[in-house]
Design a protein around this motif. Structure first.
Motif, PDB file in Angstrom:
ATOM      1  N   ARG A 118       5.104 -13.133   4.029  1.00  0.00           N
ATOM      2  CA  ARG A 118       4.324 -12.486   3.026  1.00  0.00           C
ATOM      3  C   ARG A 118       4.493 -13.093   1.439  1.00  0.00           C
ATOM      4  O   ARG A 118       5.191 -13.679   1.423  1.00  0.00           O
ATOM      5  N   PRO A 124      -2.280  -5.570  -1.660  1.00  0.00           N
ATOM      6  CA  PRO A 124      -1.361  -5.646  -0.702  1.00  0.00           C
ATOM      7  C   PRO A 124      -1.158  -7.511  -0.545  1.00  0.00           C
ATOM      8  O   PRO A 124      -2.112  -8.228  -0.433  1.00  0.00           O
ATOM      9  N   ASP A 125       0.110  -7.836  -0.425  1.00  0.00           N
ATOM     10  CA  ASP A 125       0.334  -9.308  -0.168  1.00  0.00           C
ATOM     11  C   ASP A 125       0.054  -9.523   1.286  1.00  0.00           C
ATOM     12  O   ASP A 125      -0.156  -8.765   2.081  1.00  0.00           O
ATOM     13  N   GLU A 149      -3.036  -0.998   4.458  1.00  0.00           N
ATOM     14  CA  GLU A 149      -1.720  -0.230   4.527  1.00  0.00           C
ATOM     15  C   GLU A 149      -1.112   0.189   6.103  1.00  0.00           C
ATOM     16  O   GLU A 149      -0.063   0.263   6.459  1.00  0.00           O
ATOM     17  N   GLU A 178       6.619  -4.939   6.834  1.00  0.00           N
ATOM     18  CA  GLU A 178       7.032  -4.439   5.351  1.00  0.00           C
ATOM     19  C   GLU A 178       8.158  -5.124   4.806  1.00  0.00           C
ATOM     20  O   GLU A 178       9.173  -5.468   5.583  1.00  0.00           O
ATOM     21  N   ASN A 229      -5.750  -9.633   3.177  1.00  0.00           N
ATOM     22  CA  ASN A 229      -5.501  -8.378   2.540  1.00  0.00           C
ATOM     23  C   ASN A 229      -5.549  -7.430   3.877  1.00  0.00           C
ATOM     24  O   ASN A 229      -6.234  -6.507   3.905  1.00  0.00           O
TER      25      ASN A 229
END
Length: 102
Positions: A47, A2-3, A84, A93, A81
């Protein structure tokens, strides 16, 4: 992977505006959320890849400390990192509105 997420919290709107402007101009990151809180506190979240987020955060912090009159940084943090579940619960998001800027 993930960004990464970078967050800057300031006292005063001019500070968060200066930080946001410097961050998106200083590196390839996307501004994903901004909010105000009580007592004149504001935060902005970005992000991108960890190297870009680190570069953007440095530019944003410098802008608040050296350019925004009367503003100061309260806190700042980088999550290299993010899992989620954090991204799904917090407003971090990417949205359809963000897509043209990614």
């Amino acid at each position: 992977m993930p960004d990464a997420v970078g967050v800057v919290q300031t006292i005063g709107f001019p500070g968060v505006l200066a930080a946001a402007d410097a961050m998106v101009k200083g590196a390839e990151v996307t501004l994903v959320t901004y909010a105000g809180a009580e007592s004149g506190q504001y935060f902005v979240a970005i992000r991108g890849s960890i190297s870009e987020v680190e570069q953007a955060m440095a530019a944003g912090l410098d802008a608040v400390e050296n350019q925004a009159v009367g503003a100061s940084v309260l806190n700042h943090y980088i999550v290299a990192n993010p899992p989620e579940n954090i991204v799904s619960v917090l407003p971090l998001e990417y949205t359809e509105a963000d897509e043209p800027f990614r």
